[in-house]
Design an enzyme around this catalytic site. Sequence first.
Site, PDB file in Angstrom:
ATOM      1  CG  HIS A 284      -0.246  -0.045   2.535  1.00  0.00           C
ATOM      2  ND1 HIS A 284       0.295   1.074   3.127  1.00  0.00           N
ATOM      3  CD2 HIS A 284       0.004  -1.082   3.395  1.00  0.00           C
ATOM      4  CE1 HIS A 284       0.832   0.749   4.290  1.00  0.00           C
ATOM      5  NE2 HIS A 284       0.675  -0.564   4.475  1.00  0.00           N
ATOM      6  CB  CYS A 300       1.371  -3.885   5.217  1.00  0.00           C
ATOM      7  SG  CYS A 300      -0.192  -4.608   5.792  1.00  0.00           S
TER       8      CYS A 300
END
Length: 325
Positions: A284, A300
């Site tokens: 992301h 992440c």
Amino acid sequence: MDLPRLVVLIVLAPFTAAAAEPLSLDVVNKAELPLSAAKVKGPDPVVIKAQILLDRARFSPGVIDGRAGENFEHALAAFEKHHQLDGDGKLDETSWAKLKEVSGEPVLKEYTIAEEDVKGPFVKNIPAKFERRAKLARLGYTSPAELLAEKFHMNENLLKALNPGRNIDEAGTSIVVAAIATEPPEGKVKTIEVHKREKAVRAFDKDGGLIAFYPASIGSEESPAPSGTHKVRAVVHNPVYRYDPSRVQLKGVSRKRKLKIAPGPNNPVGSVWIGLSKDTYGIHGTPDPDKIGKTASNGCVRLTNWDAEALARMTERGAVVTFVD
């Protein structure tokens, strides 16, 4: 008899080192080796030029800031290896010539600020605490300068240094910006490799050809990134960030119940989310592009918004994502 002594006074003019030429479009576009970063305070024109050339070649240095840091060296090393050069990440005559051959010049251009760049709405400030961010209607940019810096993959300080005395908040103003690639990325990504130690992401096509290289923040000791191979489950632009403490506990978030943070480039996961088959994990964007590769993530894979968006445009559901320890 004593003779009078002759006294000779030699008056030396004070030595003044030549002042570094102020940053400008011409100074950067005409910059050539060697690097001056060790001698000159502030952004180095050669590094600015090299970073923009790397960015255009899809070997992202992260934020274009004129500083020869780790992200720049890793991007340059990946570019060199791709073009069968030594791969040491040091800018020399050979890699410099190849960069200019592949990406072309000039690297800076004039841009006229458009109405859409300054119309907002802008957010006065982004609260540090998630609980307060959840009260905002949108996690937008905080100023036209932040929007324009991100639009051209630049650090805000560099944008301002290149435009002294210019009103960056006013439509119609002509400013100097990075001449980044405007055409959409070519090819479709079939495989993504996340290299934990190198803090980098590589994207490959169906034939194994390297399409792009990006610096990344990948997990931490408290929240390590996953291992093994997974697949892309979804690509979501302008994602809503949902925090569920029953599934993940984030440091600094005291709330014990779920919360939802509105979309926007300053959302905790930035402007795009590439969700993986490993639940709660994804690739992301970020509200803090200057920190990419320099700080940890919450498990992440975090890229600059523009790199995450470029990767998202090339990636479809089912693409394989491999974490390399």
